[in-house]
Write a protein that holds these residues in place. Structure first.
Motif, PDB file in Angstrom:
ATOM      1  N   PHE A  65       0.821  -1.214   0.000  1.00 19.43           N
ATOM      2  CA  PHE A  65       0.000   0.000   0.000  1.00 19.43           C
ATOM      3  C   PHE A  65       0.855   1.264   0.000  1.00 19.43           C
ATOM      4  O   PHE A  65       0.561   2.217  -0.692  1.00 19.43           O
ATOM      5  N   TYR A  66       1.924   1.260   0.769  1.00 17.44           N
ATOM      6  CA  TYR A  66       2.766   2.444   0.904  1.00 17.44           C
ATOM      7  C   TYR A  66       3.878   2.428  -0.141  1.00 17.44           C
ATOM      8  O   TYR A  66       4.758   1.568  -0.106  1.00 17.44           O
ATOM      9  N   HIS A  67       3.840   3.391  -1.032  1.00 17.63           N
ATOM     10  CA  HIS A  67       4.778   3.467  -2.158  1.00 17.63           C
ATOM     11  C   HIS A  67       6.240   3.540  -1.712  1.00 17.63           C
ATOM     12  O   HIS A  67       7.132   3.061  -2.419  1.00 17.63           O
ATOM     13  N   ASP A  68       6.499   4.125  -0.573  1.00 14.16           N
ATOM     14  CA  ASP A  68       7.889   4.298  -0.154  1.00 14.16           C
ATOM     15  C   ASP A  68       8.536   3.032   0.389  1.00 14.16           C
ATOM     16  O   ASP A  68       9.749   2.990   0.566  1.00 14.16           O
ATOM     17  N   PHE A  69       7.742   1.997   0.670  1.00 12.01           N
ATOM     18  CA  PHE A  69       8.357   0.720   1.044  1.00 12.01           C
ATOM     19  C   PHE A  69       8.762   0.006  -0.232  1.00 12.01           C
ATOM     20  O   PHE A  69       7.950  -0.280  -1.091  1.00 12.01           O
ATOM     21  N   LYS A  70      10.025  -0.273  -0.363  1.00 11.43           N
ATOM     22  CA  LYS A  70      10.578  -0.890  -1.573  1.00 11.43           C
ATOM     23  C   LYS A  70      10.724  -2.385  -1.371  1.00 11.43           C
ATOM     24  O   LYS A  70      11.157  -2.835  -0.317  1.00 11.43           O
ATOM     25  N   ARG A  71      10.409  -3.155  -2.402  1.00  8.31           N
ATOM     26  CA  ARG A  71      10.501  -4.618  -2.342  1.00  8.31           C
ATOM     27  C   ARG A  71      11.799  -5.132  -2.956  1.00  8.31           C
ATOM     28  O   ARG A  71      12.108  -6.308  -2.850  1.00  8.31           O
ATOM     29  N   GLN A  72      12.539  -4.269  -3.598  1.00  9.60           N
ATOM     30  CA  GLN A  72      13.809  -4.629  -4.230  1.00  9.60           C
ATOM     31  C   GLN A  72      14.854  -3.591  -3.832  1.00  9.60           C
ATOM     32  O   GLN A  72      14.517  -2.442  -3.571  1.00  9.60           O
ATOM     33  N   PRO A  73      16.122  -3.975  -3.840  1.00 12.72           N
ATOM     34  CA  PRO A  73      17.168  -2.994  -3.557  1.00 12.72           C
ATOM     35  C   PRO A  73      17.106  -1.834  -4.558  1.00 12.72           C
ATOM     36  O   PRO A  73      16.823  -2.036  -5.739  1.00 12.72           O
ATOM     37  N   GLN A  74      17.340  -0.643  -4.079  1.00 11.84           N
ATOM     38  CA  GLN A  74      17.357   0.548  -4.909  1.00 11.84           C
ATOM     39  C   GLN A  74      18.792   0.863  -5.323  1.00 11.84           C
ATOM     40  O   GLN A  74      19.746   0.377  -4.716  1.00 11.84           O
ATOM     41  N   GLY A  75      18.922   1.699  -6.336  1.00 10.05           N
ATOM     42  CA  GLY A  75      20.240   2.119  -6.784  1.00 10.05           C
ATOM     43  C   GLY A  75      20.936   2.967  -5.726  1.00 10.05           C
ATOM     44  O   GLY A  75      20.305   3.489  -4.810  1.00 10.05           O
ATOM     45  N   ARG A  76      22.238   3.106  -5.880  1.00  6.55           N
ATOM     46  CA  ARG A  76      22.990   3.948  -4.946  1.00  6.55           C
ATOM     47  C   ARG A  76      22.481   5.379  -4.973  1.00  6.55           C
ATOM     48  O   ARG A  76      22.532   6.083  -3.972  1.00  6.55           O
ATOM     49  N   THR A  77      21.989   5.811  -6.137  1.00  8.15           N
ATOM     50  CA  THR A  77      21.364   7.121  -6.281  1.00  8.15           C
ATOM     51  C   THR A  77      19.931   6.906  -6.737  1.00  8.15           C
ATOM     52  O   THR A  77      19.679   6.102  -7.626  1.00  8.15           O
ATOM     53  N   VAL A  78      18.997   7.609  -6.107  1.00  4.16           N
ATOM     54  CA  VAL A  78      17.590   7.520  -6.494  1.00  4.16           C
ATOM     55  C   VAL A  78      17.166   8.864  -7.073  1.00  4.16           C
ATOM     56  O   VAL A  78      17.295   9.900  -6.420  1.00  4.16           O
ATOM     57  N   VAL A  79      16.692   8.829  -8.319  1.00  2.92           N
ATOM     58  CA  VAL A  79      16.220  10.020  -9.010  1.00  2.92           C
ATOM     59  C   VAL A  79      14.704   9.927  -9.113  1.00  2.92           C
ATOM     60  O   VAL A  79      14.174   8.979  -9.681  1.00  2.92           O
ATOM     61  N   LYS A  80      14.017  10.919  -8.536  1.00  6.45           N
ATOM     62  CA  LYS A  80      12.556  10.958  -8.581  1.00  6.45           C
ATOM     63  C   LYS A  80      12.133  12.109  -9.467  1.00  6.45           C
ATOM     64  O   LYS A  80      12.590  13.244  -9.267  1.00  6.45           O
ATOM     65  N   LEU A  81      11.276  11.801 -10.443  1.00  8.75           N
ATOM     66  CA  LEU A  81      10.742  12.830 -11.333  1.00  8.75           C
ATOM     67  C   LEU A  81       9.254  12.979 -11.064  1.00  8.75           C
ATOM     68  O   LEU A  81       8.525  11.986 -11.061  1.00  8.75           O
ATOM     69  N   CYS A  82       8.831  14.210 -10.859  1.00  6.11           N
ATOM     70  CA  CYS A  82       7.415  14.461 -10.587  1.00  6.11           C
ATOM     71  C   CYS A  82       6.599  14.223 -11.849  1.00  6.11           C
ATOM     72  O   CYS A  82       6.928  14.710 -12.925  1.00  6.11           O
TER      73      CYS A  82
END
Length: 156
Positions: A65-82
């Motif tokens: 339900f919560y988008h910020d909980f990740k199910r896979q490892p994220q990259g060393r840098t996370v780029v979020k585009l609105c």
């Protein structure tokens, strides 16, 4: 971005145990697990279900339900585009296509080398200065393709 500990069942159990006797601990435990490991490993679901007397479906439901909980490892840098309407109206879709080409990763994915994750988000709270981009915890406004290249220069 901070380095994360590789998944360790014993470390996860210790985090869960630190909340013993408290009520309403699923969300705080999930936050602690994500902070420690960088994502919520699938192996955590049955551990949490048993420890908190919940069904696996309940635990999975909260995680998904919560988008910020990740199910896979994220990259060393996370780029979020609105991707919200205000940013779309000033060129966010062009910026997404450019970012995918520039970073070599599709929206919602992580590069094969683990260097970068590209995420679409629906509002970074910078509507008056769209298109907005967040790199790790740094917010940028009025980002066009040239500015994106400048911001992304050191990512890969």
């Amino acid at each position: 971005m901070a380095a994360h500990t590789p998944w360790q069942r014993n470390r996860a159990l210790a985090i869960v145990e630190s909340y013993r006797g408290q009520r309403g601990t699923l969300l705080p435990i999930l936050h602690d697990l994500q902070h420690e490991f960088g994502f919520i490993n699938d192996e955590a679901v049955p551990v949490l279900a048993q420890a908190l007397n919940l069904s696996r479906a309940e635990v999975h439901g909260v995680i998904s339900f919560y988008h910020d909980f990740k199910r896979q490892p994220q990259g060393r840098t996370v780029v979020k585009l609105c991707r919200a309407e205000a940013c779309q109206s000033v060129g966010a879709n062009r910026l997404v296509a450019h970012a995918e080409r520039r970073l070599g990763v599709t929206m919602g994915g992580t590069s094969a080398d683990g260097s970068v994750t590209l995420e679409g988000v629906f509002c970074l709270g910078n509507c008056a200065l769209g298109p907005a981009v967040m790199v790790d915890d740094q917010l940028h406004g009025r980002v066009d393709t040239v500015r994106f290249d400048s911001i992304a220069g050191d990512i890969r």
